[in-house]
Structure formats: structure tokens, C-alpha cells
Design an enzyme around this catalytic site. Structure first.
Site: not given
Ligand code: DX5
Ligand code: ZN
Length: 219
Positions: A8, A33, A35, A37, A67, A69, A138, A176
Site C-alpha cells: 500500500s 494498492h 489508497d 482518502m 481503494h 475511501m 478491512m 487490508d
Molecule cells: C487503511 C488503508 C490501508 C493501509 C494499510 O485505511 O486502506 O491500505 O495502508 O496499512 P498497514 O498495512 O500499515 O496496516
Molecule cells: Zn487500502
């Protein structure tokens, strides 16, 4: 299904994002991956489609697992399709009309995924299993890297695994949050085949050794 390790980018050095992605791919990562946000659906802000577009322009042709969010999510889907996303996953809470959102992704030429938070029941999965190519469980509350793995995710993975197997379709089961070399086997045994790891990989000094340790634990 073949195991995929998905670093990620949330924990990467954003000032050298392209280089970081190349490094983890060279170190044995299968997909990336990405992310996204919005400080609304989750209490954090990251990057959007222009960054993905730049990475593609810079020649990165790996599988990009986006992903989302963000809420509302539909308007941004076109931007990520244009930017070159391969997989686009959405949370049911981020859209009023999940069926429409998943169809938008499919009709745009990408693989749709659905994401379940720790407190979100899997109930809608039966309704949309024929529309998705990926189910993401998650194992932390979304928003931040480096959080502790929530144990109840193992039961949820096992139930999702059954629903996927019953559907007799090629659907990936991704996990994840809080994944490391020392718990990756446990989540694989519960049914996961795709493993997101942010801090465990980008926070380590040696990407090759870290990804190899994960792969060894899986084999
Ligand atoms: C959290 C993200 C993850 C995050 C995971 O909201 O969706 O993808 O990067 O991080 P680790 O692997 O550090 O828990
Ligand atoms: Zn993620």
C-alpha cells in the site's frame, strides 16, 4: 488462486512515489494498492487520480488496485478509469446505489471490488457477488497505516471465502490492515489470496527481505 502481495502506497515516501513503486515491484510485489482518502468518508487525506495518471505516464504498467475511501464516490470513478486503474474498490457506505457504482466500474473497463469495514456486515455481498472481481475485508478501520490487526477479521474472511466459493466465479479475496510476515499465514488460512501491506513493507529497511519473508510464510 495465486497469492498476490500488494504494497500500500500509503506508507511510501510520497516525494519519491514512482521510485518507491518500482522498488517494491523489483522486490517481488505483485500489484500496487493505491489508497485514496478524502477527509470525509475517512479522517485522512491522500492523493487522487492525477497522481495515478502521472505514474502511468512515467511508464508504470503494473496492476493498480485502487481503494476508494471517498464519499460520494461515483463522480471520481471516471477519473480513475481514465487515469488507468485496473481494479477499483468501493465501500457500500460511500454510495447510495451500490449496484450502479459497481456497474459504472465494470462498464468503464476496470474490475469492480467491494470493501467491508470491521463493523460492516457482509449481508450485501450475496446481492453483488456476481458483479465484483474482488472482495476486500478491512482488518483495521480505514484511514491510517500502521494500526493493529483486528482478530475478528479472520471469521469474516472465512465467511466471505464461503460466499465466493459458492458463487463459482473468479473473485479475489483481499485483506487490508495490520498485515505482516508473522500473521500473513493466518489470514491465508482463513481464505485470503491477496494481501495488502503498507507499513510492514515501506516501513522496513529491506523490501526484498520483507516481501520474501511474507512469501515464505505463505508457501
Ligand atoms: C487503511 C488503508 C490501508 C493501509 C494499510 O485505511 O486502506 O491500505 O495502508 O496499512 P498497514 O498495512 O500499515 O496496516
Ligand atoms: Zn487500502
Amino acid at each position: 488462486m495465486e497469492h498476490w502481495i500488494a504494497p500500500s502506497i500509503l506508507s511510501a515516501d510520497f516525494s519519491r512515489l514512482g521510485e518507491e513503486i518500482r522498488d517494491v515491484l523489483d522486490a517481488g510485489a505483485d500489484i500496487i494498492h493505491f489508497d485514496v482518502m478524502d477527509n470525509h468518508y475517512v479522517p485522512n487525506l491522500t492523493i487522487g487520480a492525477p497522481v495515478l495518471k502521472s505514474l502511468r505516464k512515467a511508464g508504470l504498467d503494473c496492476v493498480m488496485d485502487v481503494h476508494l475511501m471517498v464519499k460520494p464516490v461515483d463522480r471520481l470513478i471516471g477519473d480513475f478509469l481514465d487515469a488507468g486503474a485496473d481494479i477499483i474498490s468501493v465501500h457500500p457506505e460511500s454510495t447510495e446505489h451500490l449496484h450502479r457504482t459497481l456497474t459504472l466500474i465494470r462498464e468503464g473497463g476496470a474490475s469492480p471490488g467491494i470493501v467491508f469495514n470491521p463493523a460492516t456486515p457482509l449481508t450485501v455481498l450475496d446481492e453483488v457477488i456476481d458483479l465484483v472481481d474482488l472482495v476486500l475485508i478491512m482488518s483495521v478501520n480505514p484511514g491510517f497505516g500502521g494500526q493493529a490487526f483486528i482478530e475478528s477479521s479472520l471469521d469474516k474472511l472465512a465467511i466471505a471465502r464461503e460466499i465466493i466459493d459458492d458463487a463459482r466465479r473468479e473473485v479475489r479475496l483481499e485483506i487490508d490492515g495490520g498485515i505482516k510476515a508473522d500473521n500473513i499465514r493466518l489470514v491465508a488460512d482463513a481464505g485470503a489470496d491477496t494481501f495488502v501491506a503498507g507499513s510492514a513493507i515501506f516501513g522496513s529497511d529491506d523490501y526484498v527481505a520483507t516481501i520474501a519473508a511474507m512469501r515464505n510464510a505463505l508457501d
